[in-house]
Design an enzyme around this catalytic site. Structure first.
Site, mmCIF file in Angstrom:
data_model
loop_
_atom_site.group_PDB
_atom_site.id
_atom_site.type_symbol
_atom_site.label_atom_id
_atom_site.label_comp_id
_atom_site.label_asym_id
_atom_site.label_seq_id
_atom_site.Cartn_x
_atom_site.Cartn_y
_atom_site.Cartn_z
ATOM 1 N N SER A 1 1.978 1.127 6.590
ATOM 2 C CA SER A 1 1.805 2.475 6.053
ATOM 3 C C SER A 1 3.148 3.006 5.557
ATOM 4 O O SER A 1 3.734 2.411 4.656
ATOM 5 C CB SER A 1 1.185 3.375 7.125
ATOM 6 O OG SER A 1 0.813 4.607 6.577
ATOM 7 N N ASP B 1 -9.430 1.032 3.625
ATOM 8 C CA ASP B 1 -8.311 1.896 4.020
ATOM 9 C C ASP B 1 -8.556 3.302 3.489
ATOM 10 O O ASP B 1 -8.677 3.505 2.287
ATOM 11 C CB ASP B 1 -7.005 1.337 3.454
ATOM 12 C CG ASP B 1 -5.784 2.051 3.996
ATOM 13 O OD1 ASP B 1 -5.878 3.251 4.310
ATOM 14 O OD2 ASP B 1 -4.722 1.411 4.105
ATOM 15 N N HIS C 1 -7.031 1.617 7.835
ATOM 16 C CA HIS C 1 -5.598 1.766 7.590
ATOM 17 C C HIS C 1 -4.774 1.009 8.644
ATOM 18 O O HIS C 1 -4.727 1.426 9.796
ATOM 19 C CB HIS C 1 -5.253 3.247 7.596
ATOM 20 C CG HIS C 1 -3.861 3.551 7.147
ATOM 21 N ND1 HIS C 1 -3.338 3.063 5.970
ATOM 22 C CD2 HIS C 1 -2.880 4.283 7.721
ATOM 23 C CE1 HIS C 1 -2.090 3.491 5.842
ATOM 24 N NE2 HIS C 1 -1.788 4.233 6.882
#
Ligand SMILES: *[C@@H]1O[C@H](CO)[C@@H](O)[C@H](O)[C@H]1NC(C)=O
Ligand SMILES: *[C@@H]1O[C@H](CO)[C@@H](O)[C@H](O)[C@H]1NC(C)=O
Ligand SMILES: *[C@@H]1O[C@H](CO)[C@@H](O)[C@H](O)[C@H]1NC(C)=O
Ligand SMILES: *[C@@H]1O[C@H](CO)[C@@H](O)[C@H](O)[C@H]1NC(C)=O
Ligand SMILES: *[C@@H]1O[C@H](CO)[C@@H](O)[C@H](O)[C@H]1NC(C)=O
Ligand SMILES: *[C@@H]1O[C@H](CO)[C@@H](O)[C@H](O)[C@H]1NC(C)=O
Ligand SMILES: *[C@@H]1O[C@H](CO)[C@@H](O)[C@H](O)[C@H]1NC(C)=O
Length: 539
Positions: free
Chosen positions: A190, A409, A449
């Site tokens: 991320s 995601d 994610h």
């Protein structure tokens, strides 16, 4: 070292053995590190495998105040502050295993940074890496106060922390083991994936291999997109005819999966290629009978849903951020009310624009428009919107990038990773074959994610690790090591889906994930949950 309850007995034995050899580690004591300058050491302690590390002072948004972390190897643990300017410093933490594999590993942060990634420290140290984490210059992964009127703190988060972590971390490693690490790696997801590719572009000598999960390149656009999508669905006018309610969104996504799941040959709750599917929300209009009366879409809502799946476009008509993905939970923009008031549950946009863009604690995202994004891009706080596709220096020195991205995601659209991949190829000027020899992107169906989701998402990116899957086929970091050190590029990565997402439970499904633009295809014969039924190819 064997993970056993007899570590107390094994430990002196090991020290005895290693003192016979040349490779003796220095004492796990502050004095070992006293030659470092600009570094203020607060803790150096030897910890045994399976002991519990208590972290009493951690802030709540980092899991505190009383987080307990299981120590994953016999380590020397070091905590230090490293000065980065007259008004800023970063904290770094090192886990230096006795049983060293001669490699250095730095890790990044998530969200607005601010939390040491203990999960990756645990995994890294267990695998023998001298593993480092950082708070990227401030404590906390939510809130904005740490950024207010603090440009140097923003610089640390924006571009500097990981580079300093790498430089100081390598020195610490050499002081402790008496020699330099043979190779240097990075692992983050991320924001950590943003930090990964930013390092490759800006500081090409820091790492030999970079593992980048769900990379948040174009970070400001990712964050801003949540407010822009919320406004496209009628928010903050919770009573407007265009507003689509949170429970309607749940019904919409459930219906997308139900209707489209069969396209890939099997109804299993996972869309194998959601990026190639067009979805017409008119299907869900009231009157079609597809959604129940209290959830179906009225005409203005049909348009809202259509707009939610369109890309961000600037005034000149160019796409500046790719669309949200079909079949993924929309909570990041659709969970947008609290006690009847319009408030985005996704707090990053509020936090960052308050703290780093406008320096104004009263600002709200309720009237967010593209001009708020344009202004942020113009000042680009701390260089956070690192989006350079020019990785030519990293390519030239032989560095490798292994990236992965979940196809459901909800935070960073996987289309961004595909677009970035093509962008790097164009910027460096490489054929696909040359590109594949230095940068591989693995798309993971049914992964949200960084981790979790209905798909076979576990590729060793979260702790605890499965002791039966510590090899290059099943563990992304070990695949990267094989690639860097033995020139064996990963042909595929095998992901696992565990019962309850717990590595101590049985594996329900395994699947091969393939380097983009190739795709994993089911042969239609083997058990679909068996990795051997899947092969990479160009459909
Ligand atoms: C020390 O470690 C290096 C790097 O792994 C290795 O090549 C060397 O043989 C080791 N020396 C001894 C005495 O174990
Ligand atoms: C961590 O351990 C301490 C001491 O054993 C205990 O008091 C505390 O409640 C634990 N924290 C958590 C979050 O479990
Ligand atoms: C931020 O706002 C404060 C209070 O309004 C002000 O004193 C300060 O100068 C501002 N800083 C920046 C960098 O704009
Ligand atoms: C929406 O309408 C309800 C009553 O229909 C009202 O109580 C509420 O305040 C309105 N909310 C907003 C944000 O206008
Ligand atoms: C709101 O955000 C928090 C923190 O990101 C998350 O844990 C929670 O699931 C979200 N709640 C909803 C209803 O989306
Ligand atoms: C922002 O939007 C709200 C409605 O949600 C409105 O009441 C308010 O006046 C707007 N504020 C600004 C500064 O435009
Ligand atoms: C899986 O998790 C659920 C909910 O946490 C729990 O009820 C169930 O017992 C767990 N199953 C197993 C086999 O551990």
């Amino acid at each position: 070292m064997a993970p056993s309850t007899t570590t107390g007995i094994l430990l002196p034995l090991l020290f005895a053995t290693s003192s016979l050899a040349q490779n003796t580690t220095a004492p796990c004591a502050i004095s070992t590190f006293s030659s470092l300058s600009g570094v203020e050491i607060s803790t150096v302690e030897a910890l045994q495998s399976r002991s519990t590390l208590l972290l009493p002072d951690l802030v709540p948004s980092c899991g505190g105040p009383n987080k307990n972390v299981t120590v994953s190897a016999d380590i020397c643990r070091l905590v230090a502050n490293v000065r980065t300017s007259d008004s800023s410093s970063i904290r770094i933490e090192a886990w230096l295993p006795e049983n060293w594999n001669n490699r250095f590993l730095a890790t990044g942060t998530g969200g607005t940074g601010g939390c040491i990634d203990y999960s990756r420290l645990q995994g890294g140290a267990q695998l023998g890496f001298a593993a480092f984490g950082t708070n990227a210059g401030h404590d906390g992964s939510s809130g904005h106060e740490f950024f207010l009127n603090q440009p140097e703190v923003i610089n640390d988060f924006g571009h500097r922390a990981i580079h300093v972590e790498a430089e100081v971390g390598k020195q610490i490693t050499a002081l402790f083991y008496g020699r330099e690490a043979s190779k240097s790696y990075y692992d983050g997801c991320s924001t950590g994936g943003r930090q990964a590719l930013q390092e490759a572009a800006m500081y090409e000598d820091d790492f030999d291999g970079i593992l980048a999960g769900a990379p948040g390149v174009d970070w400001l656009k990712i964050v801003a997109s949540k407010a822009i999508l919320a406004r496209r669905i009628g928010w903050p006018g919770l009573n407007s005819s265009a507003y689509v309610r949170p429970e309607q969104w749940q019904a919409i996504v459930t219906k997308q999966i139900e209707l489209l799941d069969g396209l890939d040959g099997k109804k299993d709750g996972i869309l194998d290629s959601p990026q190639n599917i067009c979805f017409d929300p008119a299907l869900l209009a009231c009157g079609t009978g597809v959604l129940e009366q209290d959830l179906c879409l009225h005409p203005d809502q049909v348009q809202s849903v259509e707009k939610a799946y369109q890309p961000l476009i600037n005034g000149a008509g160019d796409i500046i951020y790719p669309p949200f993905i079909i079949g993924a939970s929309t909570g990041v923009f659709s969970n947008n009310q609290k006690d009847g008031k319009p408030i985005l549950n996704y707090s990053l946009v509020r936090d960052f624009w308050r703290g780093a863009v406008y320096n104004n604690s009263d600002w709200t995202e309720n009237n967010f428009t593209l001009s708020d994004l344009d202004y942020a891009l113009f000042i680009n706080p701390g260089g956070v919107n690192s989006n350079s596709r020019d990785l030519s220096r990293f390519h030239k020195r032989g560095g490798k990038v292994l990236a992965y991205h979940g196809l459901v995601d909800t935070t960073v659209t996987p289309l961004l990773s595909m677009e970035f991949y093509k962008g790097v190829q164009a910027a460096v000027g490489l054929s696909l074959e040359e590109m594949q020899s230095f940068y591989r992107l693995f798309l993971v169906p049914g992964m949200d994610h960084c981790s979790t989701g209905p798909g076979a998402w576990n590729i060793g990116q979260v702790y605890p690790l499965d002791s039966k899957r510590l090899d290059a086929a099943n563990n992304a970091l070990l695949a990267l090591v094989d690639w860097v050190e033995s020139d064996k590029a990963p042909e595929f990565l095998t992901g696992a889906k565990y019962q309850n997402d717990s590595v101590s439970q049985p594996i329900l499904a395994e699947r091969r994930h393939c380097p983009y633009p190739s795709k994993s295809r089911w042969d239609g014969r083997e058990n679909r949950n068996d990795a051997r039924g899947w092969a990479c190819g160009y459909v």
